[in-house]
Design an enzyme around this catalytic site. Structure first.
Site, PDB file in Angstrom:
ATOM      1  N   HIS A 163       0.836  -1.218   0.000  1.00  0.00           N
ATOM      2  CA  HIS A 163       0.000   0.000   0.000  1.00  0.00           C
ATOM      3  C   HIS A 163       0.871   1.270   0.000  1.00  0.00           C
ATOM      4  O   HIS A 163       0.854   2.035   0.951  1.00  0.00           O
ATOM      5  CB  HIS A 163      -0.875  -0.048   1.260  1.00  0.00           C
ATOM      6  CG  HIS A 163      -2.048   0.865   1.271  1.00  0.00           C
ATOM      7  ND1 HIS A 163      -1.946   2.226   1.183  1.00  0.00           N
ATOM      8  CD2 HIS A 163      -3.373   0.616   1.398  1.00  0.00           C
ATOM      9  CE1 HIS A 163      -3.147   2.774   1.242  1.00  0.00           C
ATOM     10  NE2 HIS A 163      -4.029   1.827   1.378  1.00  0.00           N
ATOM     11  N   GLU A 268      -0.828   1.143  -5.504  1.00  0.00           N
ATOM     12  CA  GLU A 268      -0.621  -0.092  -4.759  1.00  0.00           C
ATOM     13  C   GLU A 268      -0.652  -1.318  -5.663  1.00  0.00           C
ATOM     14  O   GLU A 268      -1.637  -1.521  -6.399  1.00  0.00           O
ATOM     15  CB  GLU A 268      -1.708  -0.218  -3.698  1.00  0.00           C
ATOM     16  CG  GLU A 268      -1.878   1.015  -2.824  1.00  0.00           C
ATOM     17  CD  GLU A 268      -3.214   1.064  -2.129  1.00  0.00           C
ATOM     18  OE1 GLU A 268      -3.768  -0.010  -1.823  1.00  0.00           O
ATOM     19  OE2 GLU A 268      -3.724   2.169  -1.905  1.00  0.00           O
TER      20      GLU A 268
HETATM   21  O1  TA6 Z   1      -6.104   1.319  -0.615  1.00  0.00           O
HETATM   22  C1  TA6 Z   1      -7.143   2.239  -0.485  1.00  0.00           C
HETATM   23  C2  TA6 Z   1      -7.873   1.969   0.825  1.00  0.00           C
HETATM   24  O2  TA6 Z   1      -8.461   0.691   0.818  1.00  0.00           O
HETATM   25  C3  TA6 Z   1      -8.890   3.096   1.044  1.00  0.00           C
HETATM   26  O3  TA6 Z   1     -10.218   2.625   0.889  1.00  0.00           O
HETATM   27  C4  TA6 Z   1      -8.585   3.587   2.464  1.00  0.00           C
HETATM   28  O4  TA6 Z   1      -9.330   2.844   3.403  1.00  0.00           O
HETATM   29  C5  TA6 Z   1      -7.083   3.318   2.530  1.00  0.00           C
HETATM   30  O5  TA6 Z   1      -6.944   2.024   1.939  1.00  0.00           O
HETATM   31  C6  TA6 Z   1      -6.441   3.460   3.889  1.00  0.00           C
HETATM   32  O6  TA6 Z   1      -6.854   2.439   4.737  1.00  0.00           O
HETATM   33  P1  TA6 Z   1      -6.327   2.504   6.285  1.00  0.00           P
HETATM   34  O7  TA6 Z   1      -6.931   1.300   6.937  1.00  0.00           O
HETATM   35  O8  TA6 Z   1      -4.836   2.467   6.245  1.00  0.00           O
HETATM   36  O9  TA6 Z   1      -6.833   3.829   6.814  1.00  0.00           O
END
Ligand code: TA6
Length: 297
Positions: A163, A268
């Site tokens: 991520h 990602e």
């Molecule tokens: O990768 C995008 C995502 O799934 C968004 O929907 C948002 O939730 C982001 O990840 C961040 O997630 P987190 O749990 O780190 O706040």
């Protein structure tokens, strides 16, 4: 840490009881926290600004996810597929303490391997035996591999994402290429909606949360102000996620300054939704990403 570290890699603490490795080699500077095997900083020597964004209000506590860097989401992406109320978003790997297996410096690059060992806390969320390794090659480029081996006697389902938060001069100066004609699911829309990206250059004017399907192409972030491109390559993934929380969602995140949605973009390498992988007993899946920074004249 029980292993001997080579010149160029130093054991540090980012906070109380929060060990990390500081990497300073001829080719890059980087920081890798053992909580989550989380890369929080990477800057190759040929660029004058960090490549990875880290929130200045990131929470550095064991058991908490770090806002920014490269969270290792595993063994599911976003909400747990069947019981989201009982399991942490984006899985357990990013909030658990990893063990350092090896660390070497070769030709200016730091090569580091970490492993996540099962524990009662993990087994409460991950109902199968596994081997999970994180492999980093940090130098003029940055490579990350999340390697899962199925130690169970039956098939297991493994999803997740690398991520990656990329640092920007300003979101208004950023465009992304490499995703033209690629179908995606807009998960910021209510209800979610499917579309195909028509534009060659993706710009950002609102919350953006897209899962691109069927694409194993690299994406490229262009930063006009900082005169650089960041190429994001991947392997072992047929879904790419592009995320910027924008104003309202950023304001709802306690570990992100409200205005800092302007300072980063996530691209990602993922195994999200239908790209969750089924591993037969004894088989291994590698989810990989690689960052290359190009200075523009
Ligand atoms: O990768 C995008 C995502 O799934 C968004 O929907 C948002 O939730 C982001 O990840 C961040 O997630 P987190 O749990 O780190 O706040």
């Amino acid at each position: 840490m029980s292993i001997t570290l080579p010149d160029g890699i130093t054991a540090i603490a980012l906070a109380d009881d929060y060990p990390a490795l500081q990497i300073e080699t001829a080719d890059c500077s980087a920081t890798l926290a053992l909580n989550g095997a989380h890369l929080t900083h990477w800057q190759p020597s040929h660029t004058d600004r960090p490549v990875i964004y880290l929130s200045p209000t990131a929470i550095l506590q064991q058991g908490k996810a770090i806002r920014g860097g490269v969270p290792l989401c595993w063994p599911w992406f976003n909400a747990h597929p069947t019981d989201p109320g009982s399991h942490p978003s984006h899985g357990v790997a990013r909030i658990e303490r990893w063990d350092l297996v090896s660390a070497t410096v070769e030709d200016g690059s730091a090569i580091i391997e970490l492993e996540l060992k099962a524990s009662p806390g993990i087994e409460a969320h991950v109902p199968f035996p596994f081997q999970l390794k994180a492999l980093f090659n940090l130098g003029q480029t940055c490579s990350i591999v999340l390697e899962t081996t199925n130690l169970a006697k039956e098939n297991i389902a493994v999803g997740g994402a690398l991520h990656s938060y990329f640092s920007l001069s300003h979101i208004d100066n950023a465009t992304v290429t490499g995703l033209q004609h690629t179908p995606y699911l807009d998960t910021a829309a209510r209800p979610e909606k499917s579309a195909v990206q028509t534009e060659g250059e993706l710009r950002f004017q609102a919350e953006t949360d897209r899962i691109y399907y069927g694409s194993d192409l690299p994406a490229r972030i262009h930063d006009a102000e900082w005169k650089r491109s960041i190429v994001v390559e991947k392997a072992g993934s047929l879904t790419s996620v592009v995320w910027n929380p924008w104003i309202e969602k950023a304001a709802s995140l306690g570990d992100l300054p409200d205005a800092d949605y302007q300072r980063f973009l996530c691209i990602e390498a993922a195994n999200a939704r239908h790209d969750t992988r089924i591993l037969a007993p004894g088989s291994t899946h590698r989810l990989e990403t690689r960052f290359i920074v190009e200075n523009l004249s």
